[in-house]
Design an enzyme around this catalytic site. Structure first.
Site, mmCIF file in Angstrom:
data_model
loop_
_atom_site.group_PDB
_atom_site.id
_atom_site.type_symbol
_atom_site.label_atom_id
_atom_site.label_comp_id
_atom_site.label_asym_id
_atom_site.label_seq_id
_atom_site.Cartn_x
_atom_site.Cartn_y
_atom_site.Cartn_z
ATOM 1 C CE1 TYR A 1 -3.105 -2.896 0.045
ATOM 2 C CE2 TYR A 1 -3.811 -2.269 2.227
ATOM 3 C CZ TYR A 1 -3.934 -3.075 1.123
ATOM 4 O OH TYR A 1 -4.890 -4.064 1.097
ATOM 5 C CE LYS B 1 1.647 -17.733 -2.953
ATOM 6 N NZ LYS B 1 0.911 -19.003 -2.762
ATOM 7 C CG ASP C 1 -7.089 -4.628 3.673
ATOM 8 O OD1 ASP C 1 -8.133 -4.698 4.354
ATOM 9 O OD2 ASP C 1 -6.946 -3.812 2.748
ATOM 10 C CG ASP D 1 -12.154 -7.291 5.999
ATOM 11 O OD1 ASP D 1 -11.914 -6.862 7.149
ATOM 12 O OD2 ASP D 1 -12.414 -6.543 5.041
#
Length: 368
Positions: free
Chosen positions: A140, A190, A246, A250
């Protein structure tokens, strides 16, 4: 008896309603425990885009720096999809300006709430985990970040970048928090594909050497996403980068039955012991749900995520552990009484309003 300065940034949609509910509960805490919570407010998000007279971001940031804590509602919505400045820039800018690199999101199944989960009850029983998301680095914020057009068509790039220092400090936050729980940390990356994740994993292993009493395991982000659905109770403290956090936070939140239930705290690290007591830290506190413009102004919003965020504020930024416990217990008590807002109520069951749920929590605080 103490006095604390609070900046309230309601934002858009139901952000206005839920921050108001959280303030009501804080006022009740103030009366019950003889504290004073002085609050200022400012417009952020879409509402500031619509209002040319709203304070510029620099002024809002200055107010946040002066406050002991910030209570944030929610920003954005379809109305501003094509705005020249995204409403979400407000929260991203505040996190960066205040150095709030650690986002703490608990995911807990309250007693009696198992039926609200879309996951089978036998899988959600006992779920009580925390996701720690790195907030000020990664995809981001990395550079380059741009779009351009060539003869071959439109192109874009966003760089995922982390430094050793950024990974080290978020890892230490996770390990310190794990020491207050069951001493297990799962680092999510990852590493089978991304170089930045390979570096992340190396730093995690280095930090783990300073915490021999805490068990560290690694999970690839895709397998972790699967395990959060199939065996969420197996996790305790999970730590991950900005984008992965992020998304997975959720996903984990839905396990509880509603995004409206869950709080978050964005901190510059955990409070540290000193002088015989825990030193408070500045933080930004917000429920993790969005603005829900379809129900805004209808008193249907679930205020519990914002109220529980205020409990986080009491604990981390104000150093009021007992008061935070009372608010958490009052929320649990309201749910135990069977009160459900529209997002939680089973089909055909009566749902209480935002105000009624807030009244119940405030009454629980008053009676404590």
């Amino acid at each position: 008896m103490a006095t604390f300065d609070l900046l309230v940034l309601p934002g858009d949609g139901i952000g206005v309603e839920v921050t108001s509910a959280a303030q009501r509960v804080l006022d009740t805490v103030g009366r019950r425990f003889k504290h004073t919570f002085r609050s200022a407010s400012a417009a952020v998000g879409g509402v500031s885009i619509d209002n040319p007279g709203a304070p510029p971001r620099a002024e809002t940031t200055a107010l946040a720096r002066k406050a002991d804590a910030v209570l944030f509602g929610a920003v954005g919505g379809p109305k501003w999809d094509d705005a020249p400045v995204r409403p979400e820039a407000a929260i991203l800018g505040l996190r960066k300006a205040l150095g709030l690199f650690a986002n703490i999101r608990p995911v807990k199944i309250f007693p009696g709430m198992e039926e609200a989960s879309p996951v089978k009850n036998d899988r959600v029983n006992g779920v009580d985990l925390i996701i720690i998301r790195e907030l000020t680095g990664g995809l981001y914020y990395g550079k380059p970040k741009r779009r351009w057009t060539t003869k071959a068509g439109r192109q874009g790039v966003d760089a995922m970048r982390y430094s050793e220092r950024e990974v080290d400090r978020i890892m230490r936050t996770a390990f310190e928090l794990a020491r207050t729980r069951s001493r297990r940390v799962t680092s999510v990356d990852k590493a089978n594909v991304l170089e930045v994740s390979r570096m992340w994993r190396e730093v995690a292993n280095d930090v783990a050497k300073d915490y021999p009493d805490v068990t560290l395991e690694h999970q690839l982000v895709d397998s972790c996403a699967m395990l959060l659905v199939t065996r969420p109770a197996s996790f305790d403290v999970l730590v991950m980068g900005n984008m992965f956090g992020d998304i997975l936070s959720d996903e984990a939140a839905v396990i509880t039955g509603s995004l409206g239930m869950l709080p978050s705290a964005s901190l510059a690290g955990l409070p540290r012991s000193g002088g015989g007591r825990r030193r408070a830290v500045r933080g930004l506190y917000e429920p993790i749900h969005g603005t829900a413009p379809d129900i805004a102004g209808q008193s249907k919003a679930n205020p519990l995520g914002a109220i529980l965020s205020a409990a986080f504020m009491l604990q981390y930024s104000f150093g009021l552990a007992e008061e935070a416990h009372v608010v958490n217990a009052a929320v649990e008590g309201a749910l135990a009484e069977g009160l459900r807002t529209a997002d939680l109520a089973p089909a055909g069951a009566r749902a209480v309003s935002t105000e009624q749920m807030t009244d119940a929590v405030a009454a629980g605080v008053e009676a404590a």
